[in-house]
Design a protein around this motif. Structure first.
Motif, PDB file in Angstrom:
ATOM      1  N   SER A 172       1.002  -1.155   0.175  1.00 22.81           N
ATOM      2  CA  SER A 172       0.141   0.209   0.067  1.00 22.81           C
ATOM      3  C   SER A 172       0.773   1.164   0.086  1.00 22.81           C
ATOM      4  CB  SER A 172      -1.085   0.059   1.370  1.00 22.81           C
ATOM      5  OG  SER A 172      -1.642   1.352   1.110  1.00 22.81           O
ATOM      6  N   ARG A 173       1.983   1.178   0.814  1.00 19.63           N
ATOM      7  CA  ARG A 173       2.842   2.320   0.726  1.00 19.63           C
ATOM      8  C   ARG A 173       3.567   2.732  -0.555  1.00 19.63           C
ATOM      9  NH1 ARG A 173       4.419  -0.242   5.763  1.00 19.63           N
ATOM     10  NH2 ARG A 173       3.689   1.191   7.476  1.00 19.63           N
ATOM     11  N   ILE A 174       3.715   1.543  -1.259  1.00 20.40           N
ATOM     12  CA  ILE A 174       4.520   1.834  -2.588  1.00 20.40           C
ATOM     13  C   ILE A 174       3.464   2.204  -3.788  1.00 20.40           C
ATOM     14  CG2 ILE A 174       4.627  -0.373  -3.562  1.00 20.40           C
ATOM     15  CD1 ILE A 174       7.394   0.268  -4.558  1.00 20.40           C
ATOM     16  N   ALA A 175       2.286   1.777  -3.555  1.00 15.48           N
ATOM     17  CA  ALA A 175       1.229   2.054  -4.372  1.00 15.48           C
ATOM     18  C   ALA A 175       0.940   3.435  -4.294  1.00 15.48           C
ATOM     19  CB  ALA A 175      -0.025   1.451  -4.184  1.00 15.48           C
ATOM     20  N   ASN A 176       1.214   4.197  -3.115  1.00 20.92           N
ATOM     21  CA  ASN A 176       0.928   5.492  -2.989  1.00 20.92           C
ATOM     22  C   ASN A 176       1.929   6.574  -3.744  1.00 20.92           C
ATOM     23  OD1 ASN A 176      -1.332   5.257  -1.372  1.00 20.92           O
ATOM     24  ND2 ASN A 176      -0.180   5.253   0.614  1.00 20.92           N
ATOM     25  N   GLU A 201     -18.653  -8.929  -5.099  1.00 25.64           N
ATOM     26  CA  GLU A 201     -17.543  -7.725  -4.952  1.00 25.64           C
ATOM     27  C   GLU A 201     -16.568  -7.885  -5.864  1.00 25.64           C
ATOM     28  OE1 GLU A 201     -16.944  -6.666  -0.653  1.00 25.64           O
ATOM     29  OE2 GLU A 201     -17.686  -8.585  -0.071  1.00 25.64           O
ATOM     30  N   GLU A 202     -15.894  -8.860  -6.368  1.00 25.10           N
ATOM     31  CA  GLU A 202     -14.933  -8.890  -7.433  1.00 25.10           C
ATOM     32  C   GLU A 202     -15.690  -8.583  -8.734  1.00 25.10           C
ATOM     33  OE1 GLU A 202     -12.657 -13.263  -6.352  1.00 25.10           O
ATOM     34  OE2 GLU A 202     -14.191 -13.082  -7.687  1.00 25.10           O
ATOM     35  N   ARG A 203     -16.815  -8.730  -8.979  1.00 24.19           N
ATOM     36  CA  ARG A 203     -17.427  -8.223 -10.110  1.00 24.19           C
ATOM     37  C   ARG A 203     -17.526  -6.754  -9.970  1.00 24.19           C
ATOM     38  NH1 ARG A 203     -21.951 -10.887  -9.878  1.00 24.19           N
ATOM     39  NH2 ARG A 203     -20.871 -12.872 -10.736  1.00 24.19           N
ATOM     40  N   GLU A 204     -17.975  -6.251  -9.002  1.00 25.63           N
ATOM     41  CA  GLU A 204     -18.153  -4.821  -8.717  1.00 25.63           C
ATOM     42  C   GLU A 204     -16.691  -4.017  -9.084  1.00 25.63           C
ATOM     43  OE1 GLU A 204     -19.667  -4.402  -4.773  1.00 25.63           O
ATOM     44  OE2 GLU A 204     -21.848  -4.797  -5.415  1.00 25.63           O
ATOM     45  N   LEU A 205     -15.708  -4.532  -8.341  1.00 28.88           N
ATOM     46  CA  LEU A 205     -14.413  -4.126  -8.527  1.00 28.88           C
ATOM     47  C   LEU A 205     -13.926  -4.137 -10.283  1.00 28.88           C
ATOM     48  CD1 LEU A 205     -12.628  -5.096  -5.358  1.00 28.88           C
ATOM     49  CD2 LEU A 205     -12.992  -3.028  -6.067  1.00 28.88           C
ATOM     50  N   ASP A 206     -14.161  -5.349 -10.634  1.00 29.71           N
ATOM     51  CA  ASP A 206     -13.974  -5.217 -12.247  1.00 29.71           C
ATOM     52  C   ASP A 206     -14.699  -4.471 -12.982  1.00 29.71           C
ATOM     53  OD1 ASP A 206     -12.268  -7.517 -12.391  1.00 29.71           O
ATOM     54  OD2 ASP A 206     -13.900  -8.913 -12.472  1.00 29.71           O
ATOM     55  N   ASN A 207     -15.731  -4.120 -12.477  1.00 32.51           N
ATOM     56  CA  ASN A 207     -16.668  -2.788 -13.026  1.00 32.51           C
ATOM     57  C   ASN A 207     -16.014  -1.561 -13.010  1.00 32.51           C
ATOM     58  OD1 ASN A 207     -18.509  -5.009 -14.293  1.00 32.51           O
ATOM     59  ND2 ASN A 207     -19.907  -4.566 -12.671  1.00 32.51           N
ATOM     60  N   GLU A 208     -15.717  -1.287 -11.794  1.00 31.60           N
ATOM     61  CA  GLU A 208     -14.850  -0.021 -11.766  1.00 31.60           C
ATOM     62  C   GLU A 208     -13.786   0.092 -12.277  1.00 31.60           C
ATOM     63  OE1 GLU A 208     -14.334   3.737  -9.719  1.00 31.60           O
ATOM     64  OE2 GLU A 208     -16.305   2.329  -9.949  1.00 31.60           O
ATOM     65  N   LEU A 209     -12.811  -0.721 -12.353  1.00 33.25           N
ATOM     66  CA  LEU A 209     -11.637  -0.851 -13.002  1.00 33.25           C
ATOM     67  C   LEU A 209     -11.992  -0.680 -14.736  1.00 33.25           C
ATOM     68  CD1 LEU A 209      -8.653  -0.757 -13.090  1.00 33.25           C
ATOM     69  CD2 LEU A 209      -8.906  -3.304 -13.375  1.00 33.25           C
ATOM     70  N   ALA A 210     -12.665  -1.276 -15.143  1.00 33.43           N
ATOM     71  CA  ALA A 210     -13.437  -0.925 -16.362  1.00 33.43           C
ATOM     72  C   ALA A 210     -13.766   0.585 -16.726  1.00 33.43           C
ATOM     73  CB  ALA A 210     -14.467  -1.781 -16.986  1.00 33.43           C
ATOM     74  N   ARG A 211     -14.618   1.102 -15.830  1.00 33.27           N
ATOM     75  CA  ARG A 211     -14.978   2.383 -15.742  1.00 33.27           C
ATOM     76  C   ARG A 211     -13.759   3.297 -15.829  1.00 33.27           C
ATOM     77  NH1 ARG A 211     -15.471   6.788 -13.370  1.00 33.27           N
ATOM     78  NH2 ARG A 211     -14.449   5.786 -11.542  1.00 33.27           N
ATOM     79  N   ILE A 212     -12.862   3.154 -15.170  1.00 34.58           N
ATOM     80  CA  ILE A 212     -11.542   3.906 -14.953  1.00 34.58           C
ATOM     81  C   ILE A 212     -10.819   3.993 -16.354  1.00 34.58           C
ATOM     82  CG2 ILE A 212      -9.311   4.260 -13.926  1.00 34.58           C
ATOM     83  CD1 ILE A 212     -10.643   3.481 -11.348  1.00 34.58           C
ATOM     84  N   GLN A 213     -10.996   2.612 -17.000  1.00 31.55           N
ATOM     85  CA  GLN A 213     -10.276   2.605 -18.080  1.00 31.55           C
ATOM     86  C   GLN A 213     -10.703   3.286 -19.346  1.00 31.55           C
ATOM     87  OE1 GLN A 213      -9.863  -1.721 -18.039  1.00 31.55           O
ATOM     88  NE2 GLN A 213      -7.759  -1.905 -17.214  1.00 31.55           N
ATOM     89  N   GLU A 235      -5.727   3.856  -7.050  1.00 38.31           N
ATOM     90  CA  GLU A 235      -5.204   3.809  -5.679  1.00 38.31           C
ATOM     91  C   GLU A 235      -6.524   3.166  -4.992  1.00 38.31           C
ATOM     92  OE1 GLU A 235      -3.660   7.108  -4.100  1.00 38.31           O
ATOM     93  OE2 GLU A 235      -1.583   7.018  -5.435  1.00 38.31           O
ATOM     94  N   VAL A 236      -7.607   3.860  -5.015  1.00 36.28           N
ATOM     95  CA  VAL A 236      -8.657   3.504  -4.345  1.00 36.28           C
ATOM     96  C   VAL A 236      -8.992   2.104  -5.011  1.00 36.28           C
ATOM     97  CG1 VAL A 236     -11.248   3.698  -4.144  1.00 36.28           C
ATOM     98  CG2 VAL A 236      -9.771   5.709  -3.870  1.00 36.28           C
ATOM     99  N   VAL A 237      -9.191   1.843  -6.158  1.00 35.81           N
ATOM    100  CA  VAL A 237      -9.496   0.240  -6.411  1.00 35.81           C
ATOM    101  C   VAL A 237      -8.528  -0.651  -6.021  1.00 35.81           C
ATOM    102  CG1 VAL A 237      -9.673  -1.024  -8.630  1.00 35.81           C
ATOM    103  CG2 VAL A 237     -10.476   0.995  -8.550  1.00 35.81           C
ATOM    104  N   ASN A 250      -9.425  -1.242  -2.214  1.00 33.23           N
ATOM    105  CA  ASN A 250     -10.664  -1.860  -2.148  1.00 33.23           C
ATOM    106  C   ASN A 250     -10.327  -3.400  -2.260  1.00 33.23           C
ATOM    107  OD1 ASN A 250     -11.949   0.051  -1.002  1.00 33.23           O
ATOM    108  ND2 ASN A 250     -12.985   0.798  -3.280  1.00 33.23           N
ATOM    109  N   ALA A 251      -9.341  -3.503  -3.583  1.00 37.41           N
ATOM    110  CA  ALA A 251      -9.232  -5.211  -3.779  1.00 37.41           C
ATOM    111  C   ALA A 251      -8.371  -5.685  -2.559  1.00 37.41           C
ATOM    112  CB  ALA A 251      -8.389  -5.108  -5.221  1.00 37.41           C
ATOM    113  N   ASP A 252      -7.463  -5.041  -2.154  1.00 40.25           N
ATOM    114  CA  ASP A 252      -6.641  -5.592  -0.778  1.00 40.25           C
ATOM    115  C   ASP A 252      -7.594  -5.805   0.049  1.00 40.25           C
ATOM    116  OD1 ASP A 252      -4.323  -5.654  -2.268  1.00 40.25           O
ATOM    117  OD2 ASP A 252      -3.371  -3.890  -1.604  1.00 40.25           O
ATOM    118  N   MET A 253      -8.536  -4.843   0.413  1.00 34.40           N
ATOM    119  CA  MET A 253      -9.409  -5.001   1.336  1.00 34.40           C
ATOM    120  C   MET A 253     -10.147  -6.408   1.555  1.00 34.40           C
ATOM    121  SD  MET A 253     -12.220  -2.325   3.311  1.00 34.40           S
ATOM    122  CE  MET A 253     -10.928  -0.954   2.822  1.00 34.40           C
ATOM    123  N   LEU A 254     -10.656  -6.765   0.069  1.00 38.79           N
ATOM    124  CA  LEU A 254     -11.635  -7.615  -0.125  1.00 38.79           C
ATOM    125  C   LEU A 254     -10.426  -9.144  -0.103  1.00 38.79           C
ATOM    126  CD1 LEU A 254     -13.965  -9.234  -1.006  1.00 38.79           C
ATOM    127  CD2 LEU A 254     -13.413  -8.751  -3.642  1.00 38.79           C
TER     128      LEU A 254
END
Length: 243
Positions: free
Chosen positions: A76-80, A139-151, A190-192, A195-199
């Motif tokens: 998480s630190r290096i992702a920041n 929840e995996e599907r929701e994160l996939d959709n969020e990543l697709a939206r960002i892309q 970073e948020v995605v 959230n993925a790490d939290m899941l």
């Protein structure tokens, strides 16, 4: 902003990223050594486990989970500093990177490992595990959709228009506009990842809660063995390719 200032800013950012990558790689090498030690502890406990739920077994499970949590915290630190690093981590082999899902393992993998390593769950455990699996899939599907939206938002951003035009230097105001878009994109990514790490963490914790200590011993041993096997295969493949 003139080209010289941009080049100096880029050079400073690159130096910072390189320093943080080096520090993380040093941490990761030590983490891998500790992981192998934990695997030996898990295997030893597995050989002597008689099915009882003693405190030593619970302590080992707690320490192994804390070991994995340490990795997530450092990642998480290096992702920041640069979130792109965790999507294609240089500390992983090319083979290991093929298993990544949003900068880490897919949470649903835990259920496949449970299925192959724990064969003595009672009916209540089976039902709880199936319920958790269904929730995790959603929840995996929701994160996939969020990543697709960002892309998709990246494809429609001013950055792409400027890149297609290929003009240097940038027009008035374009550098600030691009910088703003990049910062927004970085924040969203970073948020995605968070959230993925939290899941991932939450799924592992809930799996452990469902299983008994003796079952967790088999589960965590299988998890660690799989990771080390993938890592060894990756290193061997990279060595064969001359990396």
């Amino acid at each position: 902003m003139n080209t010289t200032i941009i080049q100096k800013s880029s050079s400073l950012l690159l130096d910072t990223v390189n320093t943080n990558v080096s520090e993380f790689q040093n941490f990761f090498q030590g983490w891998l050594v500790r992981q192998e030690h934990y695997l030996e502890e898990l295997r030893s406990a597995l050989r002597t486990c008689d099915g009882s739920e003693d405190e030593d077994l619970r302590d080992l499970i707690t320490r192994v989970l804390a070991h994995y949590q340490e990795y997530f915290e450092e990642k998480s630190r290096i992702a920041n500093y640069d979130v792109s690093l965790v999507f294609s981590p240089p500390w992983f082999s090319s083979f290991e990177r093929t298993f990544l899902w949003i900068a880490g393992f897919k949470p649903g993998l835990a259920f496949r490992i449970v299925g192959s390593s724990v064969g003595d769950m009672n009916q209540e455990q089976v039902e709880n595990m199936e319920r958790l699996k269904a929730e995790t899939t959603v929840e995996e599907r929701e994160l996939d959709n969020e990543l697709a939206r960002i892309q998709e938002s990246v494809a429609a951003s001013p950055i792409v228009a400027v890149a297609k035009r290929g003009e240097i230097p940038l027009r008035d105001g374009e550098y600030d506009a691009m910088e703003s878009v990049i910062e927004t994109l970085r924040g969203q990514m970073e948020v995605v990842v968070a959230n993925a790490d939290m899941l991932r963490t939450r799924t592992a914790e809930r799996v452990v809660e469902i299983l008994t200590p003796a079952q967790n011993l088999r589960f965590l041993t299988a998890v660690t063995e799989l990771q080390i096997k993938i890592r060894m295969c990756g290193w061997q493949l990279d060595a064969q390719r001359g990396r």
